[in-house]
Design an enzyme around this catalytic site. Structure first.
Site, PDB file in Angstrom:
ATOM      1  N   GLY A   1       0.017   3.152  -8.500  1.00 13.50           N
ATOM      2  CA  GLY A   1      -0.142   2.159  -7.441  1.00 13.50           C
ATOM      3  C   GLY A   1       0.826   1.009  -7.646  1.00 13.50           C
ATOM      4  N   GLY A   2       0.437  -0.138  -7.119  1.00 18.63           N
ATOM      5  CA  GLY A   2       1.289  -1.324  -7.224  1.00 18.63           C
ATOM      6  C   GLY A   2       1.577  -1.718  -8.657  1.00 18.63           C
TER       7      GLY A   2
ATOM      8  N   GLY B   1      39.827   2.616  -4.210  1.00 12.81           N
ATOM      9  CA  GLY B   1      38.764   1.617  -4.323  1.00 12.81           C
ATOM     10  C   GLY B   1      38.073   1.691  -5.672  1.00 12.81           C
ATOM     11  CB  ALA B   2      37.111   4.526  -7.808  1.00 15.18           C
TER      12      ALA B   2
HETATM   13  C1  HXC Z   1     -12.052   0.458 -13.191  1.00 14.03           C
HETATM   14  C2  HXC Z   1     -11.372   2.412 -14.131  1.00 14.03           C
HETATM   15  C3  HXC Z   1     -10.195   2.398 -13.362  1.00 14.03           C
HETATM   16  C4  HXC Z   1      -9.996   1.309 -12.465  1.00 14.03           C
HETATM   17  C5  HXC Z   1     -10.174   4.134 -14.597  1.00 14.03           C
HETATM   18  N1  HXC Z   1     -11.318   3.510 -14.856  1.00 14.03           N
HETATM   19  N2  HXC Z   1      -9.471   3.480 -13.678  1.00 14.03           N
HETATM   20  N3  HXC Z   1     -12.282   1.435 -14.038  1.00 14.03           N
HETATM   21  N4  HXC Z   1     -10.948   0.363 -12.420  1.00 14.03           N
HETATM   22  N5  HXC Z   1      -8.896   1.211 -11.744  1.00 14.03           N
HETATM   23  C6  HXC Z   1     -12.341   3.910 -15.825  1.00 14.03           C
HETATM   24  C7  HXC Z   1     -13.062   5.165 -15.378  1.00 14.03           C
HETATM   25  O1  HXC Z   1     -14.101   4.834 -14.503  1.00 14.03           O
HETATM   26  C8  HXC Z   1     -13.589   5.681 -16.714  1.00 14.03           C
HETATM   27  O2  HXC Z   1     -14.714   4.934 -17.086  1.00 14.03           O
HETATM   28  C9  HXC Z   1     -12.472   5.297 -17.667  1.00 14.03           C
HETATM   29  O3  HXC Z   1     -11.715   4.285 -17.025  1.00 14.03           O
HETATM   30  C10 HXC Z   1     -11.549   6.445 -17.970  1.00 14.03           C
HETATM   31  O4  HXC Z   1     -11.155   7.030 -16.740  1.00 14.03           O
HETATM   32  P1  HXC Z   1     -11.169   8.584 -16.490  1.00 14.03           P
HETATM   33  O5  HXC Z   1     -11.064   8.766 -15.024  1.00 14.03           O
HETATM   34  O6  HXC Z   1     -12.332   9.211 -17.189  1.00 14.03           O
HETATM   35  O7  HXC Z   1      -9.844   9.031 -17.237  1.00 14.03           O
HETATM   36  P2  HXC Z   1      -8.804  10.148 -16.839  1.00 14.03           P
HETATM   37  O8  HXC Z   1      -9.510  11.396 -16.471  1.00 14.03           O
HETATM   38  O9  HXC Z   1      -7.803  10.195 -17.930  1.00 14.03           O
HETATM   39  O10 HXC Z   1      -8.101   9.616 -15.504  1.00 14.03           O
HETATM   40  C11 HXC Z   1      -7.310   8.459 -15.541  1.00 14.03           C
HETATM   41  C12 HXC Z   1      -6.936   8.010 -14.116  1.00 14.03           C
HETATM   42  C13 HXC Z   1      -8.218   7.859 -13.260  1.00 14.03           C
HETATM   43  C14 HXC Z   1      -6.026   9.047 -13.481  1.00 14.03           C
HETATM   44  C15 HXC Z   1      -6.174   6.705 -14.249  1.00 14.03           C
HETATM   45  O11 HXC Z   1      -9.157   7.096 -13.981  1.00 14.03           O
HETATM   46  C16 HXC Z   1      -7.976   7.190 -11.969  1.00 14.03           C
HETATM   47  O12 HXC Z   1      -7.496   7.826 -11.013  1.00 14.03           O
HETATM   48  N6  HXC Z   1      -8.311   5.896 -11.900  1.00 14.03           N
HETATM   49  C17 HXC Z   1      -8.132   5.128 -10.677  1.00 14.03           C
HETATM   50  C18 HXC Z   1      -6.681   4.830 -10.494  1.00 14.03           C
HETATM   51  C19 HXC Z   1      -6.473   3.957  -9.305  1.00 14.03           C
HETATM   52  O13 HXC Z   1      -6.515   4.411  -8.157  1.00 14.03           O
HETATM   53  N7  HXC Z   1      -6.293   2.650  -9.586  1.00 14.03           N
HETATM   54  C20 HXC Z   1      -5.988   1.713  -8.556  1.00 14.03           C
HETATM   55  C21 HXC Z   1      -4.510   1.881  -8.307  1.00 14.03           C
HETATM   56  S1  HXC Z   1      -3.963   0.734  -7.169  1.00 14.03           S
HETATM   57  P3  HXC Z   1     -15.903   5.546 -17.949  1.00 14.03           P
HETATM   58  O14 HXC Z   1     -16.909   4.445 -17.969  1.00 14.03           O
HETATM   59  O15 HXC Z   1     -16.331   6.771 -17.224  1.00 14.03           O
HETATM   60  O16 HXC Z   1     -15.323   5.844 -19.277  1.00 14.03           O
HETATM   61  C22 HXC Z   1      -3.539  -0.530  -8.072  1.00 14.03           C
HETATM   62  C23 HXC Z   1      -3.099  -1.640  -7.243  1.00 14.03           C
HETATM   63  C24 HXC Z   1      -2.268  -2.583  -8.050  1.00 14.03           C
HETATM   64  O17 HXC Z   1      -3.577  -0.567  -9.218  1.00 14.03           O
HETATM   65  C25 HXC Z   1      -1.739  -3.539  -7.072  1.00 14.03           C
HETATM   66  C26 HXC Z   1      -0.767  -4.434  -7.700  1.00 14.03           C
HETATM   67  C27 HXC Z   1      -0.093  -5.265  -6.666  1.00 14.03           C
END
Ligand code: HXC
Length: 513
Positions: free
Chosen positions: A168-169, A403-404
């Site tokens: 993501g971001g 040019g290069a």
């Molecule tokens: C809160 C999160 C989290 C999140 C993971 N966890 N991402 N908690 N916020 N963004 C937690 C899970 O709930 C889990 O908790 C633990 O972390 C481990 O995650 P798993 O899913 O079990 O691990 P894995 O299978 O390795 O998968 C990792 C992952 C997946 C691919 C990153 O967790 C995932 O897709 N997370 C969401 C990613 C996402 O969409 N983030 C937002 C992106 S947008 P428990 O308690 O079960 O251990 C963004 C915007 C930024 O970031 C903007 C900036 C301008």
């Protein structure tokens, strides 16, 4: 009077609690995924026992109940190769290393410290991105980090090391830093993940193919360094820092040792093939000019038609930009121009003198390049070289056409010393093209056009495309023997040590982006 001080015993028990956090379960959670923990990474990255953690005892914002300290990120400072560096390491074992408001505040604190104290900062990234439970507060946290990345750009070196997800971001903080390292198989970066790609475009993919280390190291150019495992990745970061100053008013470290001259400078005289269209490996030239074993290549597998990297010349760091005739004949295209431009700007920001080794037949022709904007992308390299005020030297070893030729730090673009080897061909275009344009009618009318063409090409090389004409007119300062190149460069860079350039007062230029 009531004594409000916390008894030291209580403090040590908190430390014991913190130490207990790093138990067997903590390590095995990450090891099972083929990854190291934040704690182990910090230990590998920093000189032994030099890391000082700060904000170790913070807890996440109010609505998240936990006994765990740190809010999923280890922050602090320590020494790398004996020099001070700040760092933060996201801890995936706590809420997936997700970025909540406190986690963000910790990172921002070390960013502010590194900037105000003038030390490099390294981010070890392993995070699920914005912490979903904290909503807009986590987005604001990212914004604060990005803002500081931009403030620090060109003031302190910023390095990102991707050791897990960066999605993501969240990818934009690394993208704003100077160098990105990635580890194969466990690290990935993308703006939208495979599920969304499937949903929106019905395209089947996975994290590795979409944004794994090799894709970013070779196709997108996002990652500058790619390694097989975390240990080598972190060693790579330590190596890179050996070439960098701590900040923009500092100079890169000079090794105190007998400089290791390359093995075989005489070989330089026989590297260029007799035939102008035969390729050779520019790295042979690089390695026979610079200190032995000192060349550290950046973006090795991306836009291979240009080589960039750091090296040492008589123990002093230089930034090297060289055309690679082995790939696409060393032609300039969109990717190579961008790759080199960003590097030139880094060197300029951090007082690293630049050496250009030139063998370039021109820009890559075709509608693909034209329609993708070779005009504005090529202009970036032109702009970057022209704007750079650090010492800049070019050595033309073979082709320097059109040019290069101008782009590659030519004299009138601000080259401080411009040398050419006797094999240099400096002209508006290569002999074949020039003869076709200048002698089209004669060639059509000739009974023996092949013979005539060969003669005209030989005449062109003799009278137009040779380095002595540029030398006579001062566009080249000297035609040098290849075997003397190292000596000439050491002397020229020495002369440039006091180089000073007055800058015109302006807010900033407008580089074609
Ligand atoms: C809160 C999160 C989290 C999140 C993971 N966890 N991402 N908690 N916020 N963004 C937690 C899970 O709930 C889990 O908790 C633990 O972390 C481990 O995650 P798993 O899913 O079990 O691990 P894995 O299978 O390795 O998968 C990792 C992952 C997946 C691919 C990153 O967790 C995932 O897709 N997370 C969401 C990613 C996402 O969409 N983030 C937002 C992106 S947008 P428990 O308690 O079960 O251990 C963004 C915007 C930024 O970031 C903007 C900036 C301008």
């Amino acid at each position: 009077m009531k004594d409000n001080r916390i008894p030291f015993q209580k403090y040590t028990s908190r430390q014991e609690q913190l130490a207990a956090q790093y138990n067997w379960e903590y390590f095995s959670k990450q090891h099972k995924k083929g990854k190291l923990t934040a704690k182990e990474r910090i230990e590998l990255l920093f000189d032994e026992n030099s890391f000082e953690e700060i904000d170790a005892f913070v807890k996440p914002s109010g609505n998240i109940k936990t006994n765990i300290y740190g809010d999923g990120v280890i922050c602090g400072h320590g020494k790398i190769n004996g020099r001070k560096v700040f760092a933060f390491a996201q801890d995936f074992t706590f809420m997936g290393g997700s970025l909540g408001s406190v986690h963000a505040a910790k990172i921002m604190k070390v960013q502010d410290m590194a900037l105000s104290m003038g030390h490099p900062i390294i981010g070890l990234i392993d995070s699920g991105g914005a912490r979903i439970q904290e909503g807009v507060a986590s987005l604001a946290g990212y914004a604060g980090i990005f803002h500081r990345n931009v403030k620090a750009s060109g003031v302190i070196p910023q390095i990102s090391v991707i050791l897990g997800p960066a999605a993501g971001g969240a990818v934009y903080s690394p993208a704003l830093t100077d160098f990105i390292f990635m580890t194969r198989q466990t690290a990935y970066m993308f703006v939208t993940g495979p599920e969304i790609v499937k949903e929106v475009l019905n395209e089947e993919t996975n994290s590795e193919d979409l944004g794994g280390a090799d894709i970013h190291g070779s196709k997108s150019g996002v990652a500058h360094f790619v390694y097989d495992d975390e240990e080598h990745t972190l060693l790579g970061v330590r190596k890179l820092l050996q070439y960098l100053p701590s900040n923009n008013v500092d100079f890169p470290p000079v090794l105190v040792q007998e400089a290791l001259a390359p093995n075989n400078p005489q070989k330089l005289g026989v590297i260029i093939p007799e035939e102008a269209n035969i390729p050779y490996d520019m790295l042979d030239i690089v390695n026979n000019i610079t200190d032995k074993g000192s060349f550290f290549e950046i973006s090795e597998n991306f836009a291979g038609n240009i080589i960039i990297g750091f090296a040492r010349l008589q123990n002093k760091v230089i930034g090297l930009v060289a055309n690679q005739p082995k790939v696409l004949a060393g032609v300039l295209d969109i990717n190579s121009a961008e790759k080199a431009a960003r590097f030139v700007r880094f060197c300029d920001a951090f007082n690293i003198p630049i050496l250009v080794l030139e063998d370039v037949p021109g820009f890559l022709p075709g509608s693909n390049q034209e329609h993708s904007g070779i005009i504005r992308h090529g202009a970036k390299l032109l702009y970057a070289f022209s704007e750079a005020s650090v010492p800049k030297i070019t050595v033309i070893v073979r082709k320097a056409y059109g040019g290069a030729y101008i782009v590659m730090n030519s004299k009138n673009m601000g080259g401080d010393f411009n040398f050419a080897w006797p094999t240099a061909e400096i002209a508006v275009m290569g002999p074949e093209g020039a003869v076709k344009i200048l002698h089209r009618k004669e060639l059509i009318q000739s009974k023996n056009s092949d013979e005539l063409k060969a003669k005209l090409i030989a005449d062109y090389k003799e009278n137009i495309a040779n380095p002595y004409i540029a030398d006579e007119k001062g566009y080249v300062d000297e035609v040098i023997e290849p075997a003397n190149t190292r000596k000439k460069l050491i002397s020229a860079f020495e002369a440039l040590e006091n180089k000073y350039m007055e800058k015109i007062a302006k807010k900033h230029g407008n580089i074609p982006l």
